[in-house]
Design a protein around this motif. Structure first.
Motif, PDB file in Angstrom:
ATOM      1  N   THR A   1      41.269  36.664  41.215  1.00  0.00           N
ATOM      2  CA  THR A   1      40.531  37.182  40.060  1.00  0.00           C
ATOM      3  C   THR A   1      41.157  36.722  38.751  1.00  0.00           C
ATOM      4  OG1 THR A   1      39.872  39.132  41.329  1.00  0.00           O
ATOM      5  CG2 THR A   1      39.698  39.273  38.935  1.00  0.00           C
ATOM      6  N   ARG A   2      42.471  36.825  38.643  1.00  0.00           N
ATOM      7  CA  ARG A   2      43.147  36.441  37.406  1.00  0.00           C
ATOM      8  C   ARG A   2      42.986  34.953  37.106  1.00  0.00           C
ATOM      9  NH1 ARG A   2      49.147  38.599  38.067  1.00  0.00           N
ATOM     10  NH2 ARG A   2      49.371  37.714  35.956  1.00  0.00           N
ATOM     11  N   LEU A   3      42.908  34.140  38.155  1.00  0.00           N
ATOM     12  CA  LEU A   3      42.742  32.700  37.986  1.00  0.00           C
ATOM     13  C   LEU A   3      41.282  32.287  37.873  1.00  0.00           C
ATOM     14  CD1 LEU A   3      45.413  31.561  40.601  1.00  0.00           C
ATOM     15  CD2 LEU A   3      45.550  31.182  38.128  1.00  0.00           C
ATOM     16  N   ASP A   4      40.369  33.265  38.008  1.00  0.00           N
ATOM     17  CA  ASP A   4      38.929  32.978  37.979  1.00  0.00           C
ATOM     18  C   ASP A   4      38.601  31.870  38.978  1.00  0.00           C
ATOM     19  OD1 ASP A   4      36.304  33.275  37.162  1.00  0.00           O
ATOM     20  OD2 ASP A   4      36.485  31.872  35.481  1.00  0.00           O
ATOM     21  N   ALA A   5      39.082  32.064  40.209  1.00  0.00           N
ATOM     22  CA  ALA A   5      39.029  30.997  41.218  1.00  0.00           C
ATOM     23  C   ALA A   5      37.839  31.114  42.165  1.00  0.00           C
ATOM     24  CB  ALA A   5      40.326  31.011  42.038  1.00  0.00           C
ATOM     25  N   GLU A   6      37.013  32.143  42.025  1.00  0.00           N
ATOM     26  CA  GLU A   6      35.933  32.350  42.976  1.00  0.00           C
ATOM     27  C   GLU A   6      34.691  31.565  42.583  1.00  0.00           C
ATOM     28  OE1 GLU A   6      35.213  36.475  43.757  1.00  0.00           O
ATOM     29  OE2 GLU A   6      37.351  36.933  43.985  1.00  0.00           O
ATOM     30  N   SER A   7      34.079  30.986  43.606  1.00  0.00           N
ATOM     31  CA  SER A   7      32.816  30.264  43.441  1.00  0.00           C
ATOM     32  C   SER A   7      31.925  30.673  44.608  1.00  0.00           C
ATOM     33  CB  SER A   7      33.049  28.757  43.441  1.00  0.00           C
ATOM     34  OG  SER A   7      31.820  28.056  43.336  1.00  0.00           O
ATOM     35  N   GLY A   8      30.910  31.465  44.305  1.00  0.00           N
ATOM     36  CA  GLY A   8      30.120  32.027  45.383  1.00  0.00           C
ATOM     37  C   GLY A   8      30.961  33.034  46.150  1.00  0.00           C
ATOM     38  N   ARG A   9      30.969  32.918  47.463  1.00  0.00           N
ATOM     39  CA  ARG A   9      31.761  33.826  48.294  1.00  0.00           C
ATOM     40  C   ARG A   9      33.196  33.332  48.457  1.00  0.00           C
ATOM     41  NH1 ARG A   9      28.560  37.256  51.480  1.00  0.00           N
ATOM     42  NH2 ARG A   9      30.192  37.351  53.084  1.00  0.00           N
ATOM     43  N   GLU A  10      33.419  32.049  48.192  1.00  0.00           N
ATOM     44  CA  GLU A  10      34.718  31.436  48.464  1.00  0.00           C
ATOM     45  C   GLU A  10      35.626  31.435  47.236  1.00  0.00           C
ATOM     46  OE1 GLU A  10      35.115  27.727  51.024  1.00  0.00           O
ATOM     47  OE2 GLU A  10      35.726  26.924  49.067  1.00  0.00           O
ATOM     48  N   SER A  11      36.916  31.471  47.501  1.00  0.00           N
ATOM     49  CA  SER A  11      37.913  31.341  46.448  1.00  0.00           C
ATOM     50  C   SER A  11      38.958  30.329  46.900  1.00  0.00           C
ATOM     51  CB  SER A  11      38.589  32.687  46.167  1.00  0.00           C
ATOM     52  OG  SER A  11      39.617  32.532  45.205  1.00  0.00           O
ATOM     53  N   SER A  12      39.446  29.521  45.940  1.00  0.00           N
ATOM     54  CA  SER A  12      40.439  28.506  46.282  1.00  0.00           C
ATOM     55  C   SER A  12      41.317  28.242  45.073  1.00  0.00           C
ATOM     56  CB  SER A  12      39.731  27.213  46.721  1.00  0.00           C
ATOM     57  OG  SER A  12      40.652  26.272  47.220  1.00  0.00           O
TER      58      SER A  12
ATOM     59  N   ARG B   1      49.245  44.657  51.351  1.00  0.00           N
ATOM     60  CA  ARG B   1      49.996  44.160  50.194  1.00  0.00           C
ATOM     61  C   ARG B   1      49.665  42.699  49.911  1.00  0.00           C
ATOM     62  NH1 ARG B   1      56.216  46.438  51.084  1.00  0.00           N
ATOM     63  NH2 ARG B   1      55.579  48.395  52.081  1.00  0.00           N
ATOM     64  N   ILE B   2      49.713  41.894  50.958  1.00  0.00           N
ATOM     65  CA  ILE B   2      49.470  40.463  50.776  1.00  0.00           C
ATOM     66  C   ILE B   2      48.013  40.214  50.416  1.00  0.00           C
ATOM     67  CG2 ILE B   2      49.395  38.238  51.965  1.00  0.00           C
ATOM     68  CD1 ILE B   2      51.945  39.046  53.425  1.00  0.00           C
ATOM     69  N   ALA B   3      47.084  40.915  51.063  1.00  0.00           N
ATOM     70  CA  ALA B   3      45.669  40.756  50.732  1.00  0.00           C
ATOM     71  C   ALA B   3      45.394  41.153  49.291  1.00  0.00           C
ATOM     72  CB  ALA B   3      44.817  41.584  51.688  1.00  0.00           C
ATOM     73  N   GLN B   4      45.998  42.253  48.838  1.00  0.00           N
ATOM     74  CA  GLN B   4      45.847  42.708  47.455  1.00  0.00           C
ATOM     75  C   GLN B   4      46.361  41.641  46.487  1.00  0.00           C
ATOM     76  OE1 GLN B   4      44.631  45.526  45.938  1.00  0.00           O
ATOM     77  NE2 GLN B   4      45.457  45.131  43.890  1.00  0.00           N
ATOM     78  N   MET B   5      47.528  41.074  46.771  1.00  0.00           N
ATOM     79  CA  MET B   5      48.090  40.059  45.900  1.00  0.00           C
ATOM     80  C   MET B   5      47.189  38.836  45.831  1.00  0.00           C
ATOM     81  SD  MET B   5      51.705  37.972  46.231  1.00  0.00           S
ATOM     82  CE  MET B   5      51.012  36.861  47.463  1.00  0.00           C
ATOM     83  N   LEU B   6      46.673  38.389  46.974  1.00  0.00           N
ATOM     84  CA  LEU B   6      45.822  37.205  47.004  1.00  0.00           C
ATOM     85  C   LEU B   6      44.511  37.439  46.260  1.00  0.00           C
ATOM     86  CD1 LEU B   6      46.342  36.046  50.707  1.00  0.00           C
ATOM     87  CD2 LEU B   6      47.483  35.192  48.640  1.00  0.00           C
ATOM     88  N   CYS B   7      43.937  38.643  46.422  1.00  0.00           N
ATOM     89  CA  CYS B   7      42.701  38.973  45.705  1.00  0.00           C
ATOM     90  C   CYS B   7      42.934  39.052  44.201  1.00  0.00           C
ATOM     91  CB  CYS B   7      42.136  40.291  46.218  1.00  0.00           C
ATOM     92  SG  CYS B   7      41.459  40.234  47.889  1.00  0.00           S
ATOM     93  N   GLU B   8      44.058  39.655  43.815  1.00  0.00           N
ATOM     94  CA  GLU B   8      44.364  39.765  42.389  1.00  0.00           C
ATOM     95  C   GLU B   8      44.547  38.388  41.758  1.00  0.00           C
ATOM     96  OE1 GLU B   8      48.316  40.819  40.203  1.00  0.00           O
ATOM     97  OE2 GLU B   8      47.313  42.712  40.676  1.00  0.00           O
ATOM     98  N   LEU B   9      45.303  37.519  42.421  1.00  0.00           N
ATOM     99  CA  LEU B   9      45.513  36.174  41.890  1.00  0.00           C
ATOM    100  C   LEU B   9      44.191  35.424  41.777  1.00  0.00           C
ATOM    101  CD1 LEU B   9      48.747  35.084  43.798  1.00  0.00           C
ATOM    102  CD2 LEU B   9      48.550  35.737  41.392  1.00  0.00           C
TER     103      LEU B   9
END
Length: 256
Positions: A177-188, A167-175
């Motif tokens: 993506t929605r925030l377009d926060a990924e750069s390369g392999r990392e997201s912040s 549940r928590i991993a799904q929420m973090l991944c969704e956020l």
């Protein structure tokens, strides 16, 4: 809008200002044709700065304004008769807080800010008329509604069938993506949620959230520091919960 919002609201006129506020958001109003943009010229809207933990829409009370979050975070919430609370969806910049106000007098939920937020308010009556007359405006609102439904459906799947870790991993991944926060392999990205808020979103106790978040950190899947979350390897976290971002239709919005 309630009196708490009205005190800090002022009117703004003109499409260019509105489109600039919504530019780059999931609303996709920036994709309107020139004719559709001109159709918005006569609409009067307002934007308001709202403090954290403020009701934008009170549960069960109607509004004659369509409210769109342009800065900050908010959530829809529902409560039980004995005071239990569920946050039915998280609202990010570009999300409409109360899209059903275009069709229904009273929502089945309330909307409350999580952080300091800026909200654009558009008259429902005028927006409904413009949507009826201009397919681009109607399409922008429909896209928002379809994706909103997909997000809520995924949350229902999490609460009903996923483990706490998933549940928590799904929420973090969704956020991410929605925030377009990924750069390369990392997201912040900024992460201002308390454990209680996460629990109210995912149907978990604060203790369970704390234990699970610590386990994710110990496994090197996330780091949390100063209300900021970093996902060192987004693909690894996606694999943990089987996250598939296709339901968010981000490519569709980018092409709109």
């Amino acid at each position: 809008m309630n009196s708490a919002l009205q005190a800090d609201t002022y009117a703004i006129f003109g499409t260019r200002r509105l489109l600039r506020l919504l530019s780059g958001t999931r609303c996709s109003f920036q994709s309107l044709t020139l004719d559709e943009q001109c159709a918005l010229d006569n609409i009067t809207f307002s934007f308001t700065s709202v403090g954290p933990h403020t009701d934008v829409v009170r549960e069960g009370e109607g509004s004659d304004r369509l409210m769109i979050i342009t800065e900050g975070w908010a959530s829809r919430y529902m409560t039980t008769t004995n005071g239990g609370r569920l946050l039915s969806s998280l609202l990010l910049p570009g999300d409409a807080a109360n899209l059903n106000a275009l069709l229904f007098e009273r929502p089945h939920y309330g909307v409350r800010t999580i952080t300091q937020a800026t909200i654009v308010a558009l008259p429902c009556k005028q927006m409904s008329m413009l949507a009826a007359e201009h397919p681009g405006i109607a399409s922008a609102l429909a896209r928002l509604g379809f994706i909103e439904n997909a997000i809520v459906s995924q949350q229902a799947l999490s609460v009903g069938r996923r483990s706490a870790t998933e549940r928590i991993a799904q929420m973090l991944c969704e956020l991410s993506t929605r925030l377009d926060a990924e750069s390369g392999r990392e997201s912040s990205y900024a992460f201002s949620f308390t454990q209680e808020v996460i629990g109210d979103v995912l149907g978990l106790t604060a203790v369970h959230v704390n234990r699970t978040m610590r386990a994710l950190q110990a496994d090197g899947l996330i780091t949390l520091k100063n209300r900021w979350i970093t996902i060192p390897d987004a693909s690894r976290l996606r694999q943990l919960c089987g996250f598939d971002p296709s339901y968010l239709h981000m490519a569709l919005l980018a092409d709109a």
